[in-house]
Design a protein around this motif. Sequence first.
Motif, PDB file in Angstrom:
ATOM      1  N   ARG A  45      24.422   6.539   5.069  1.00 51.03           N
ATOM      2  CA  ARG A  45      23.194   6.751   5.841  1.00 51.03           C
ATOM      3  C   ARG A  45      23.088   5.760   7.002  1.00 51.03           C
ATOM      4  O   ARG A  45      23.488   4.624   6.876  1.00 51.03           O
ATOM      5  N   ARG A  46      22.483   6.247   8.079  1.00 48.07           N
ATOM      6  CA  ARG A  46      22.264   5.426   9.286  1.00 48.07           C
ATOM      7  C   ARG A  46      23.558   4.783   9.772  1.00 48.07           C
ATOM      8  O   ARG A  46      23.602   3.609  10.125  1.00 48.07           O
ATOM      9  N   MET A 142      23.833  -1.876  -6.032  1.00 47.68           N
ATOM     10  CA  MET A 142      22.675  -1.170  -5.451  1.00 47.68           C
ATOM     11  C   MET A 142      22.953   0.323  -5.315  1.00 47.68           C
ATOM     12  O   MET A 142      22.104   1.078  -4.873  1.00 47.68           O
TER      13      MET A 142
ATOM     14  N   ARG B  93      22.351   3.036 -11.449  1.00 47.50           N
ATOM     15  CA  ARG B  93      22.105   2.040 -10.393  1.00 47.50           C
ATOM     16  C   ARG B  93      20.764   2.252  -9.693  1.00 47.50           C
ATOM     17  O   ARG B  93      20.222   1.332  -9.119  1.00 47.50           O
ATOM     18  N   GLU B 113      14.993  -6.845   6.382  1.00 50.43           N
ATOM     19  CA  GLU B 113      16.151  -5.925   6.400  1.00 50.43           C
ATOM     20  C   GLU B 113      16.943  -6.032   5.098  1.00 50.43           C
ATOM     21  O   GLU B 113      17.436  -5.027   4.583  1.00 50.43           O
ATOM     22  N   LEU B 117      17.448  -2.854   2.512  1.00 51.90           N
ATOM     23  CA  LEU B 117      18.826  -2.331   2.467  1.00 51.90           C
ATOM     24  C   LEU B 117      19.055  -1.256   1.387  1.00 51.90           C
ATOM     25  O   LEU B 117      19.573  -0.175   1.702  1.00 51.90           O
ATOM     26  N   PRO B 118      18.668  -1.505   0.118  1.00 55.82           N
ATOM     27  CA  PRO B 118      18.915  -0.445  -0.875  1.00 55.82           C
ATOM     28  C   PRO B 118      18.139   0.832  -0.594  1.00 55.82           C
ATOM     29  O   PRO B 118      18.642   1.928  -0.852  1.00 55.82           O
ATOM     30  N   GLU B 120      17.244   1.871   2.432  1.00 56.64           N
ATOM     31  CA  GLU B 120      17.853   2.462   3.627  1.00 56.64           C
ATOM     32  C   GLU B 120      19.110   3.250   3.284  1.00 56.64           C
ATOM     33  O   GLU B 120      19.379   4.298   3.846  1.00 56.64           O
ATOM     34  N   GLN B 121      19.876   2.744   2.339  1.00 56.39           N
ATOM     35  CA  GLN B 121      21.175   3.335   2.035  1.00 56.39           C
ATOM     36  C   GLN B 121      21.166   4.358   0.900  1.00 56.39           C
ATOM     37  O   GLN B 121      22.102   5.133   0.760  1.00 56.39           O
ATOM     38  N   THR B 122      20.159   4.298   0.048  1.00 54.82           N
ATOM     39  CA  THR B 122      20.207   5.190  -1.119  1.00 54.82           C
ATOM     40  C   THR B 122      19.060   6.200  -1.168  1.00 54.82           C
ATOM     41  O   THR B 122      18.993   7.002  -2.092  1.00 54.82           O
ATOM     42  N   THR B 123      18.145   6.132  -0.198  1.00 51.03           N
ATOM     43  CA  THR B 123      17.039   7.108  -0.198  1.00 51.03           C
ATOM     44  C   THR B 123      16.963   7.794   1.160  1.00 51.03           C
ATOM     45  O   THR B 123      17.624   7.369   2.108  1.00 51.03           O
ATOM     46  N   ARG B 124      16.133   8.810   1.223  1.00 54.51           N
ATOM     47  CA  ARG B 124      15.942   9.514   2.491  1.00 54.51           C
ATOM     48  C   ARG B 124      14.583   9.162   3.121  1.00 54.51           C
ATOM     49  O   ARG B 124      14.041   9.929   3.912  1.00 54.51           O
ATOM     50  N   LEU B 125      14.070   8.003   2.763  1.00 51.95           N
ATOM     51  CA  LEU B 125      12.772   7.585   3.289  1.00 51.95           C
ATOM     52  C   LEU B 125      12.879   7.305   4.787  1.00 51.95           C
ATOM     53  O   LEU B 125      13.942   6.922   5.275  1.00 51.95           O
ATOM     54  N   SER B 126      11.750   7.465   5.467  1.00 52.47           N
ATOM     55  CA  SER B 126      11.743   7.189   6.916  1.00 52.47           C
ATOM     56  C   SER B 126      11.802   5.680   7.146  1.00 52.47           C
ATOM     57  O   SER B 126      11.501   4.893   6.236  1.00 52.47           O
ATOM     58  N   ASP B 127      12.146   5.298   8.372  1.00 55.36           N
ATOM     59  CA  ASP B 127      12.232   3.871   8.707  1.00 55.36           C
ATOM     60  C   ASP B 127      10.896   3.166   8.465  1.00 55.36           C
ATOM     61  O   ASP B 127      10.844   2.042   7.966  1.00 55.36           O
ATOM     62  N   ILE B 130      10.275   2.682   4.760  1.00 61.02           N
ATOM     63  CA  ILE B 130      11.151   1.612   4.235  1.00 61.02           C
ATOM     64  C   ILE B 130      10.574   0.255   4.616  1.00 61.02           C
ATOM     65  O   ILE B 130      10.480  -0.649   3.771  1.00 61.02           O
TER      66      ILE B 130
END
Lengths: 269, 278
Positions: A45-46, A142, B93, B113, B117-118, B120-127, B130
């Motif tokens: 993602r991103r 994570m 996890r 940040e 990080l988790p 941002e990388q593992t969910t589809r939440l908006s910025d 997050i």
Amino acid sequence: MILLGEEVCAKMVGNLGKFFWITVSEFGDFTLFLFRTVAGVIGSRRLMRRVWRAIYEQGVLCLPVVVIVGLFTGLVLGLQGYYVLNRFGSETLLGALVSLSLTREMAPVLAALVLVGQAGSALAAELGIQRNSEQILALETMGVNSYGYLVTPRILSALVVFPMQTAIFVIVGLWGGWISGSWILGLDAGVYWSSIEKAIEMRDVRESFLKAAVFGFLCIGVCAHQGYNAHRCGLRGAKAVSFSTTRAVVVSSVLILATDYVITSFLIS
Amino acid sequence: MKEKVLPKKFHAEGCPLLRVLDLCKRFGDKTVLDGVWLEVWRGSVFTVLGSSGAGKSVLLKCIAGVEKPDCGVVEFYGEKLDFRRRSHRQEFRRRCSFLFQGNALFDSLTAVENVGLPLEQTTRLSDGEIRRRSLAALEQLDLLEHSNHFPSQLSGGMQKRLALARALVTQPEMVFFDEPTAGLDPLRRNAVFGMIAKYRMQFGFTAVVVTHDVQEALITSDYVALLEHGRIRFSGTPQEFHESELPVVVSFRESTAALRNLLVAIQAGEHISPDEEE
């Protein structure tokens, strides 16, 4: 005496076998690493944000060194080329000599070596420290794909940055050739630039970019692989980071020259 | 997703949240874990005690799936975990977090940040979402005013809290603490154990702590286990640990008294062999 000879032979064969085994397993490991890195594009993602950051690291931060090396390479080529061509009364071909040397060989190779020395070594050290301080492990716990997060953006940016830096190297190098050939040694500037225009073909530019992209993929791949697996070198802490960084630079540099030969021989044939 | 992976016993009452059965791990010739059995109950603080090099961190990493055990089973909600299966790995996890000994914070990222990080990388939440959640986690751990600071600009205690904020931002059911007090002075040690107790109450997670700080662990834990030479030598409540007559427990429990005796012997001029010192 015969027994001693047998022992030495057995030891040599053993060492050869060991070397072969290590090389094959290292190559296999590296291939797997590259595969995981490429697969990291999926589901990461991103990704583009991290690619931009990597472009900044490899592109903007390395630009001054690329410009300096490019300029001096052009200056030396102009100087050497002028005196060599002057012996045969062909100094009007200086532009062709400088441009073809730079575009076909020197720019992709030297720019890649500069980038390995700066961006590649920094990447290997950064990943090595991240491995040491368990940051890579933290990503895994994570549920983050550490290849996709740490390595994939760097590889993607290398595919863009290496050709761009090569182009900049060529442009700066041509101006370097002009400085030494025309400005210092008195060759007519119009002759110099028109000689370049006549000599360079699109094929040369394509070859140059292809080489640069391949070097970028391999070099950043090697540097990332060495840093990512810093814990596997049998050393710990700062020693492991220093070892993996040195190894990354050495292996990448050798790989650039070897790959250059292979690509050139394919393209020429 | 949740039901798909852990269908039958997800809400099972009377079933331990985590169960470790006969876990073994070897590194070359060295056996680090030699058949470890454990049960961790929901909402509890479970502490694994043991001397340095006893294999506590390896045990934690085997449970968390970052180290592959040679044999044995890890069950989560009564369901066997198979880390080779992506769905199991992801689900486990998502529900569990890991707090590393050295915090494992990213130096190039700011506090907010790092926490985000988790997500941002593992969910589809908006910025925006997050950032909101990350700031909320920082606020709960009294780090809001340091949200734009880099980890290197924070003190050791703040870094620990920042790492905990990152571990808790995904609202895990279980948090693994790997030597959370290693290298800290007694006051900071107390603060860290206090922090675990406080935030466990606040967030309601189950904590698995690996440490060699006996006194602090006994005060804050609901259950303790003693790992020595790759095996669990004792498992029970802190009260049972205090009352146990097992030699290994007695020697571990009374390590302070043993040190006092050793010092008395040294001051009396007695010859102390290296074995006795240990």
